[in-house]
Design a protein around this motif. Structure first.
Motif: not given
Ligand SMILES: Nc1ncnc2c1ncn2[C@@H]1O[C@H](COP(=O)(O)OP(=O)(O)OP(=O)(O)O)[C@@H](O)[C@H]1O
Ligand SMILES: [Mg+2]
Length: 315
Positions: A8, A88, A107, A110, A113, A116, A137, A139-141, A144, A168
């Motif tokens: 991120n 971002r 943030p 996103t 799948e 990532w 961190s 990022p969204p999507g 965890d 998380r």
């Protein structure tokens, strides 16, 4: 060989103004733009310290293109994993009248799948590094347990996995049996993991020891700001104090600490000396203004000073 991973990243934009007031148009200095984010900062700190690393990061959109160009221009070895979303940006304003820093963080985009998963595929395809440092961190999507997936994938290879994250992503990593060489929580992050306030060295050591016993994590370096670090593995617990330094800006202290430890280890220093080099790099980062990371001359001078005055104390 050191590889860093930043899931991120952020294009860090910063400026200065005399006073931040509502409604008025604020006259600001020329915008500074730097590529940032956990692993990217670790790689930049390693570079400052005279070492080399390859940074992997996800990036997309115009901001992602600018991000990549800045890394190229700075001569930093990097490999981008393209994503559809826009990288971002973060925005920092230094208020000259108060010397306060206002930091605005957005943030991240996103990730799909397939995006990532491509990171995992790239990690599998690369020549195995000695150290893989995943920092920052998710990022969204991104699930965890992503860092646990990374560690699981490296299991059985020569690569030592180092992870610096929070929330998380960190909790999930601790609940997973995947082998991780080292994590570097700060006190608040360790307390959150332990689920209790940690009020003294003994409570810190006990909490870290419990995590080492119950997880795949071999070593925990708890960073304590001006208190230096406490290192815990399944054999021992020790404290490395930091020298007193003039404080300019604490931004980048954690990333510089990780950079110093990993570079020290990669250069073959014994564990205790690599920790000392990390603490020296963290203290050196505090001495530099704004978001500037550690400088090599400061880190090396502090490292030598510590060799005489700040030996590792076993707890
Ligand atoms: N005031 C200070 N004086 C000397 N050294 C410091 C100071 N603050 C931090 N350091 C050094 O930097 C290390 C990391 O600092 P800290 O514990 O604040 O990390 P962090 O909370 O992860 O920081 P970050 O916000 O960069 O993620 C410390 O362990 C110490 O070695
Ligand atoms: Mg940190």
């Amino acid at each position: 060989m050191i590889v860093t991973l930043t899931m991120n990243p952020a294009l860090d934009k910063s400026t200065r103004t005399l006073t931040v007031t509502p409604e008025d148009k604020l006259r600001c200095e020329t915008l500074q733009v730097e590529p940032g984010g956990g692993g990217v900062n670790v790689s930049r700190a390693i570079h400052n310290l005279g070492g080399e690393s390859l940074m992997l990061y996800t990036a997309g959109g115009m901001s992602g293109q600018e991000f990549e160009m800045l890394l190229q221009a700075q001569g930093l070895p990097n490999q981008r994993i393209p994503i559809a979303g826009n990288t971002r940006e973060s925005f920092t304003v230094f208020e000259e009248s108060s010397r306060h820093q206002y930091r605005f963080n957005m943030p991240g985009p996103t990730l799909a799948e397939a995006e990532w998963r491509q990171v995992l595929e790239l990690l599998a395809a690369l020549p195995q590094p000695d150290y893989l440092v995943a920092s920052g961190s998710l990022p969204p999507g991104v699930p965890d347990d992503f860092y646990a997936l990374v560690a699981g994938q490296m299991a059985g290879t020569k690569t030592r996995v180092v992870i610096d994250t929070s929330g998380r992503a960190l909790r999930t990593l601790v609940q997973h049996p995947a082998p991780v060489y080292l994590i570097k929580p700060n006190l608040a992050e360790l307390a959150e993991l332990a689920g209790e306030d940690l009020n003294d060295d003994e409570e810190i050591v006990n909490a870290a020891q419990r995590i080492v016993d119950e997880s795949g994590i071999q070593q925990i370096v708890v960073s304590l700001g001006a208190g230096g670090v406490i290192v815990v593995d399944d054999q021992r617990a020790a404290r490395q104090r930091t020298p007193t330094v003039p404080i300019r800006s604490k931004i980048g202290a954690g990333d510089s600490t990780v950079a110093g430890i990993v570079l020290g280890l990669a250069r073959g220093l014994p564990g205790a000396e690599a920790i000392r080099f990390g603490v020296a790099a963290g203290a050196a980062a505090v001495m530099t203004p704004g978001s500037e990371l550690c400088r090599r001359a400061d880190a090396e001078r502090l490292f030598d000073l510590m060799q005489r005055n700040h030996v590792l104390e076993y707890l």
